[in-house]
Design a protein around this motif. Structure first.
Motif, PDB file in Angstrom:
ATOM      1  N   HIS A   1      13.608  25.954  37.946  1.00 41.92           N
ATOM      2  CA  HIS A   1      12.332  26.268  37.074  1.00 41.92           C
ATOM      3  C   HIS A   1      11.831  27.193  37.093  1.00 41.92           C
ATOM      4  O   HIS A   1      11.037  27.799  36.295  1.00 41.92           O
ATOM      5  N   GLY A   2      12.341  28.281  38.090  1.00 43.76           N
ATOM      6  CA  GLY A   2      11.712  29.844  38.449  1.00 43.76           C
ATOM      7  C   GLY A   2      12.312  30.616  37.189  1.00 43.76           C
ATOM      8  O   GLY A   2      13.524  30.449  37.052  1.00 43.76           O
ATOM      9  N   SER A   3      11.633  31.726  37.249  1.00 43.54           N
ATOM     10  CA  SER A   3      12.229  32.833  36.530  1.00 43.54           C
ATOM     11  C   SER A   3      13.238  33.475  37.093  1.00 43.54           C
ATOM     12  O   SER A   3      13.624  33.395  38.474  1.00 43.54           O
ATOM     13  N   ASP A   4      14.053  34.541  36.621  1.00 41.72           N
ATOM     14  CA  ASP A   4      15.079  35.334  37.194  1.00 41.72           C
ATOM     15  C   ASP A   4      14.425  35.915  38.483  1.00 41.72           C
ATOM     16  O   ASP A   4      14.974  35.995  39.436  1.00 41.72           O
ATOM     17  N   ASP A   5      13.375  36.440  38.318  1.00 41.58           N
ATOM     18  CA  ASP A   5      12.638  37.406  39.164  1.00 41.58           C
ATOM     19  C   ASP A   5      12.193  36.436  40.427  1.00 41.58           C
ATOM     20  O   ASP A   5      12.502  37.025  41.471  1.00 41.58           O
ATOM     21  N   ALA A   6      11.502  35.400  40.279  1.00 40.55           N
ATOM     22  CA  ALA A   6      11.044  34.332  41.144  1.00 40.55           C
ATOM     23  C   ALA A   6      12.417  33.840  41.992  1.00 40.55           C
ATOM     24  O   ALA A   6      12.394  33.807  43.313  1.00 40.55           O
ATOM     25  N   LEU A   7      13.627  33.572  41.338  1.00 45.06           N
ATOM     26  CA  LEU A   7      14.740  33.026  42.068  1.00 45.06           C
ATOM     27  C   LEU A   7      15.082  34.294  42.962  1.00 45.06           C
ATOM     28  O   LEU A   7      15.651  34.085  44.124  1.00 45.06           O
ATOM     29  N   GLU A   8      15.212  35.608  42.541  1.00 41.27           N
ATOM     30  CA  GLU A   8      15.567  36.649  43.171  1.00 41.27           C
ATOM     31  C   GLU A   8      14.734  36.999  44.151  1.00 41.27           C
ATOM     32  O   GLU A   8      15.272  37.174  45.606  1.00 41.27           O
ATOM     33  N   HIS A   9      13.462  36.867  44.196  1.00 39.88           N
ATOM     34  CA  HIS A   9      12.407  37.103  45.336  1.00 39.88           C
ATOM     35  C   HIS A   9      12.620  35.797  46.415  1.00 39.88           C
ATOM     36  O   HIS A   9      12.821  36.126  47.551  1.00 39.88           O
ATOM     37  N   HIS A  10      12.762  34.659  45.892  1.00 39.25           N
ATOM     38  CA  HIS A  10      12.816  33.461  46.575  1.00 39.25           C
ATOM     39  C   HIS A  10      14.081  33.714  47.577  1.00 39.25           C
ATOM     40  O   HIS A  10      14.195  33.554  48.847  1.00 39.25           O
ATOM     41  N   THR A  11      15.237  33.867  47.163  1.00 38.24           N
ATOM     42  CA  THR A  11      16.604  34.200  47.780  1.00 38.24           C
ATOM     43  C   THR A  11      16.509  35.220  48.846  1.00 38.24           C
ATOM     44  O   THR A  11      17.015  35.071  50.006  1.00 38.24           O
ATOM     45  N   SER A  12      16.023  36.446  48.327  1.00 40.36           N
ATOM     46  CA  SER A  12      15.829  37.600  49.209  1.00 40.36           C
ATOM     47  C   SER A  12      14.890  37.514  50.442  1.00 40.36           C
ATOM     48  O   SER A  12      15.498  37.631  51.573  1.00 40.36           O
ATOM     49  N   ARG A  13      13.786  36.759  50.219  1.00 42.11           N
ATOM     50  CA  ARG A  13      12.876  36.496  51.199  1.00 42.11           C
ATOM     51  C   ARG A  13      13.558  35.344  52.402  1.00 42.11           C
ATOM     52  O   ARG A  13      13.418  35.555  53.290  1.00 42.11           O
TER      53      ARG A  13
END
Length: 75
Positions: A33-45
């Motif tokens: 359900h997250g935006s592409d940016d949220a998913l990218e940030h989540h993955t990176s963190r």
């Protein structure tokens, strides 16, 4: 991508584990359900924190049932 948050190397062991557990709890919601940016940030963190955990715990306990041979034994 630069992530926000405290440098994982600066976290106490307890804080690092708490942060990892929280990220793992929220992964599905972020993925589905997250935006592409949220998913990218989540993955990176998550990658940052997991790398730090593995750096601190190179000999972490591995459950034998989580290995391929253990899975065969369960079948």
């Amino acid at each position: 991508m630069t992530t926000m948050g405290i440098d994982p190397a600066q976290l106490s062991d307890d804080d690092l584990v708490r942060e990892l557990r929280q990220l793992h709890l929220t992964r599905s919601d972020t993925f589905f359900h997250g935006s592409d940016d949220a998913l990218e940030h989540h993955t990176s963190r998550t990658n940052e924190l997991e790398a730090e955990y593995l750096r601190r715990n190179p000999d972490r306990e591995v459950d034998p049932l989580r290995l391929r041979e253990g899975a065969r034994q369960r079948s």
